[in-house]
Design an enzyme around this catalytic site. Structure first.
Site, PDB file in Angstrom:
ATOM      1  N   ARG A   1       6.249  -4.074   4.680  1.00 51.53           N
ATOM      2  CA  ARG A   1       7.435  -3.234   4.540  1.00 51.53           C
ATOM      3  C   ARG A   1       8.584  -4.088   3.990  1.00 51.53           C
ATOM      4  NH1 ARG A   1       4.508   0.452   4.638  1.00 51.53           N
ATOM      5  NH2 ARG A   1       4.410   2.193   6.115  1.00 51.53           N
TER       6      ARG A   1
ATOM      7  N   HIS B   1       4.946  -0.187  -4.520  1.00 53.39           N
ATOM      8  CA  HIS B   1       4.327   0.235  -3.250  1.00 53.39           C
ATOM      9  C   HIS B   1       2.961   0.887  -3.517  1.00 53.39           C
ATOM     10  CE1 HIS B   1       5.196   1.554   1.143  1.00 53.39           C
ATOM     11  NE2 HIS B   1       3.889   1.500   0.936  1.00 53.39           N
TER      12      HIS B   1
HETATM   13  P1  NDP Z   1      -2.507  -2.951  12.537  1.00 54.36           P
HETATM   14  O1  NDP Z   1      -1.697  -2.252  13.562  1.00 54.36           O
HETATM   15  O2  NDP Z   1      -3.979  -2.741  12.526  1.00 54.36           O
HETATM   16  O3  NDP Z   1      -2.262  -4.534  12.638  1.00 54.36           O
HETATM   17  C1  NDP Z   1      -1.038  -5.089  12.926  1.00 54.36           C
HETATM   18  C2  NDP Z   1      -1.200  -6.595  13.141  1.00 54.36           C
HETATM   19  O4  NDP Z   1       0.095  -7.181  13.276  1.00 54.36           O
HETATM   20  C3  NDP Z   1      -1.983  -6.927  14.428  1.00 54.36           C
HETATM   21  O5  NDP Z   1      -2.815  -8.040  14.203  1.00 54.36           O
HETATM   22  C4  NDP Z   1      -0.865  -7.302  15.402  1.00 54.36           C
HETATM   23  O6  NDP Z   1      -1.247  -8.231  16.406  1.00 54.36           O
HETATM   24  C5  NDP Z   1       0.128  -7.949  14.468  1.00 54.36           C
HETATM   25  N1  NDP Z   1       1.492  -7.940  15.046  1.00 54.36           N
HETATM   26  C6  NDP Z   1       2.237  -6.877  15.408  1.00 54.36           C
HETATM   27  N2  NDP Z   1       3.424  -7.275  15.905  1.00 54.36           N
HETATM   28  C7  NDP Z   1       3.406  -8.615  15.888  1.00 54.36           C
HETATM   29  C8  NDP Z   1       4.328  -9.611  16.296  1.00 54.36           C
HETATM   30  N3  NDP Z   1       5.513  -9.307  16.838  1.00 54.36           N
HETATM   31  N4  NDP Z   1       3.978 -10.904  16.139  1.00 54.36           N
HETATM   32  C9  NDP Z   1       2.774 -11.245  15.614  1.00 54.36           C
HETATM   33  N5  NDP Z   1       1.851 -10.344  15.186  1.00 54.36           N
HETATM   34  C10 NDP Z   1       2.174  -9.052  15.329  1.00 54.36           C
HETATM   35  O7  NDP Z   1      -1.882  -2.553  11.126  1.00 54.36           O
HETATM   36  P2  NDP Z   1      -2.600  -2.452   9.693  1.00 54.36           P
HETATM   37  O8  NDP Z   1      -3.306  -3.720   9.435  1.00 54.36           O
HETATM   38  O9  NDP Z   1      -3.376  -1.197   9.561  1.00 54.36           O
HETATM   39  O10 NDP Z   1      -1.312  -2.301   8.735  1.00 54.36           O
HETATM   40  C11 NDP Z   1      -0.289  -3.281   8.707  1.00 54.36           C
HETATM   41  C12 NDP Z   1       0.915  -2.764   7.965  1.00 54.36           C
HETATM   42  O11 NDP Z   1       0.660  -2.722   6.564  1.00 54.36           O
HETATM   43  C13 NDP Z   1       1.334  -1.315   8.283  1.00 54.36           C
HETATM   44  O12 NDP Z   1       2.083  -1.255   9.478  1.00 54.36           O
HETATM   45  C14 NDP Z   1       2.141  -0.925   7.059  1.00 54.36           C
HETATM   46  O13 NDP Z   1       3.505  -1.200   7.264  1.00 54.36           O
HETATM   47  C15 NDP Z   1       1.595  -1.836   5.958  1.00 54.36           C
HETATM   48  N6  NDP Z   1       0.911  -1.075   4.901  1.00 54.36           N
HETATM   49  C16 NDP Z   1       1.344  -1.194   3.594  1.00 54.36           C
HETATM   50  C17 NDP Z   1       0.703  -0.514   2.602  1.00 54.36           C
HETATM   51  C18 NDP Z   1       1.134  -0.664   1.170  1.00 54.36           C
HETATM   52  O14 NDP Z   1       0.653   0.080   0.311  1.00 54.36           O
HETATM   53  N7  NDP Z   1       1.990  -1.609   0.842  1.00 54.36           N
HETATM   54  C19 NDP Z   1      -0.441   0.358   2.867  1.00 54.36           C
HETATM   55  C20 NDP Z   1      -0.826   0.401   4.253  1.00 54.36           C
HETATM   56  C21 NDP Z   1      -0.158  -0.296   5.214  1.00 54.36           C
HETATM   57  P3  NDP Z   1      -2.382  -7.856  17.505  1.00 54.36           P
HETATM   58  O15 NDP Z   1      -3.669  -7.796  16.735  1.00 54.36           O
HETATM   59  O16 NDP Z   1      -2.350  -8.998  18.435  1.00 54.36           O
HETATM   60  O17 NDP Z   1      -1.988  -6.523  18.083  1.00 54.36           O
HETATM   61  C1  OXD Z   2       1.085   3.015   4.693  1.00 53.64           C
HETATM   62  C2  OXD Z   2       1.660   2.825   3.360  1.00 53.64           C
HETATM   63  O1  OXD Z   2       1.710   2.642   5.696  1.00 53.64           O
HETATM   64  O2  OXD Z   2       1.131   3.416   2.395  1.00 53.64           O
HETATM   65  O3  OXD Z   2      -0.037   3.546   4.771  1.00 53.64           O
HETATM   66  O4  OXD Z   2       2.612   2.059   3.214  1.00 53.64           O
END
Ligand code: NDP
Ligand code: OXD
Length: 306
Positions: free
Chosen positions: A221, A269
Site C-alpha cells: 500500500r 497498482h
Molecule cells: P496476509 O495477511 O496473508 O499476510 C500479511 C503478512 O504480514 C503476514 O506474514 C503477517 O505476519 C505480516 N505482518 C502483519 N503485520 C505485521 C507487523 N506489524 N510486523 C511484521 N509483520 C507483519 O496478506 P497477503 O499476503 O494476502 O497480502 C499482503 C498485502 O498485499 C495486502 O494487505 C494488500 O495490501 C497488498 N496487496 C497488493 C496488491 C497489489 O496489486 N499491489 C494485490 C493484493 C494485495 P504473520 O504471518 O506473523 O501474521
Molecule cells: C488487493 C489489491 O488488496 O488489489 O487485493 O490491492
C-alpha cells in the site's frame, strides 16, 4: 439466501452473473439504497451507507486481499469479514516482484537504454550473494514471492509478526528483529498489510538501515512509504532506486515527482489483479462452507487489522 453486491470501480454485471451461476439457490442483487436486508455482502470500497443499512450481515467478502479501506468503516457487529485468499494473486505477485528484482540486479534498464542508443556494451556481472532480498510480510503473497526469489538463488530473508520456517528463507520476526532484518537486506520488498503498526514503515530511519545501494519494491500500500524520505535517500546515493506499484493517492497525481524520477519505476497498482472467475469460485465455496457450519480460510481479525 440473499447476497448483496456493492463494489465501486467494478463492472457489476459479470460479477452478478458469475455469482448467480455459482450460487443458483441464492438471490444475488446489486445494492441500491433501501434494498432489502442481505445475508452476505460481496464488496470493494463500499460506502458507509451500505453497512448502515445492512446491520444483520453474516459475511462480508472483500474482493481484494487488503482490507485496510474496509476496516475504516463501521462494520456490522456480527459479520465475519473475509479477504481474498490468493485467488490467483500470488503467482502474479511472484512474477511482478521477480521481474523487478531481476531487472534491477541484471541492469536490464541500462541495457535497454544502451540498445536504444545503438550501443553494444556489456556490464560486469554482479554477485548474487551481494543482493540479499528481504520480504516484509510472509503471508499468502509474501511467502509465494520469497519462495520464487529463492529459486533464482538470491539470499532471501523474511520479516513477519510470527517467525516462519520456509525452506530457503531466513526468518526474522517482530519489532525486536526489524533492525537485524534491514541491516541484512539490500533489496526490500514490502508485502505487509496496511495497519496502524505498518503505516509509514518505509521511512528515513528504516530505509537508511538497508545495505548501501539498496533498492525498494513496494507492492503493498502507498501509505507504507514516506515518499519524500525515499526520494531523499535515492538522491543522496544511499539507495539505488525503487519500483513502486502502489501510492498514497491513486491514480498517482501527474505532478508527483515519482513519475519523472530516473531511478524510480512506477506501475498503476497492477502487480496482482483480482481475477473475477477465481474470486467468484472462492467466495461461493466459502459462502456454502459457512452455510454448512464449516471453517474457512481468509477470515480477517479486525483488531489486528488484517
Ligand atoms: P496476509 O495477511 O496473508 O499476510 C500479511 C503478512 O504480514 C503476514 O506474514 C503477517 O505476519 C505480516 N505482518 C502483519 N503485520 C505485521 C507487523 N506489524 N510486523 C511484521 N509483520 C507483519 O496478506 P497477503 O499476503 O494476502 O497480502 C499482503 C498485502 O498485499 C495486502 O494487505 C494488500 O495490501 C497488498 N496487496 C497488493 C496488491 C497489489 O496489486 N499491489 C494485490 C493484493 C494485495 P504473520 O504471518 O506473523 O501474521
Ligand atoms: C488487493 C489489491 O488488496 O488489489 O487485493 O490491492
Amino acid at each position: 439466501m440473499r447476497i448483496s453486491f456493492c463494489c465501486t470501480d467494478t463492472k457489476a454485471e459479470p460479477w452478478l452473473q458469475g455469482l448467480r451461476a455459482a450460487l443458483p439457490d441464492a438471490s444475488v442483487e446489486l445494492w441500491s439504497a433501501g434494498a432489502p436486508p442481505a445475508d452476505h455482502a460481496v464488496v470493494w470500497a463500499p460506502p458507509q451507507a451500505f453497512f448502515d443499512e445492512q446491520p444483520q450481515l453474516k459475511g462480508v467478502f472483500n474482493i481484494g486481499a487488503g482490507v485496510d479501506a474496509l476496516l475504516k468503516l463501521r462494520l456490522p457487529p456480527l459479520a465475519t469479514v473475509v479477504r481474498l485468499d490468493d485467488a490467483g494473486m500470488s503467482v502474479q505477485m511472484a512474477e511482478y516482484v521477480c521481474h523487478a528484482v531481476i531487472r534491477h540486479f541484471r541492469e536490464f534498464g541500462g541495457y535497454e537504454a544502451d540498445v536504444k542508443a545503438g550501443k553494444w556494451s556489456y556490464r560486469k556481472p554482479r554477485a548474487r550473494a551481494a543482493f540479499p532480498v528481504g520480504v516484509m510480510g510472509l503471508g499468502v503473497l509474501g511467502e509465494r514471492v520469497a519462495k520464487a526469489l529463492a529459486q533464482f538463488e538470491f539470499p532471501v530473508l523474511g520479516w513477519s509478526r510470527s517467525s516462519k520456517a520456509i525452506a530457503g528463507v531466513r526468518s526474522f520476526a517482530g519489532a525486536a528483529q526489524l533492525a537485524d532484518f534491514l541491516a541484512a537486506t539490500k533489496v526490500l520488498v514490502c508485502l505487509l498489510p496496511l495497519t496502524p503498526d505498518t503505516r509509514d514503515i518505509l521511512r528515513f530511519d528504516t530505509l537508511s538501515q538497508l545495505q548501501p545501494g539498496g533498492y525498494v519494491i513496494n507492492v503493498a500500500r502507498g501509505s507504507h512509504l514516506v515518499d519524500e524520505d525515499l526520494i531523499a535517500l535515492i538522491d543522496s546515493g544511499h539507495l539505488a532506486g525503487a519500483t513502486l506499484d502502489v501510492f498514497r493517492t491513486e491514480p498517482l497525481p501527474l505532478d508527483h515527482p515519482f513519475w519523472q524520477h530516473p531511478k524510480i519505476t512506477v506501475t498503476p497498482h497492477t502487480s496482482a489483479r483480482t481475477l473475477r472467475d477465481e474470486s467468484i469460485a472462492q467466495i461461493a465455496d466459502k459462502i456454502m462452507a459457512l452455510a454448512r457450519g464449516q471453517p474457512i480460510a481468509g477470515i480477517v481479525e479486525p483488531v489486528r487489522g488484517y
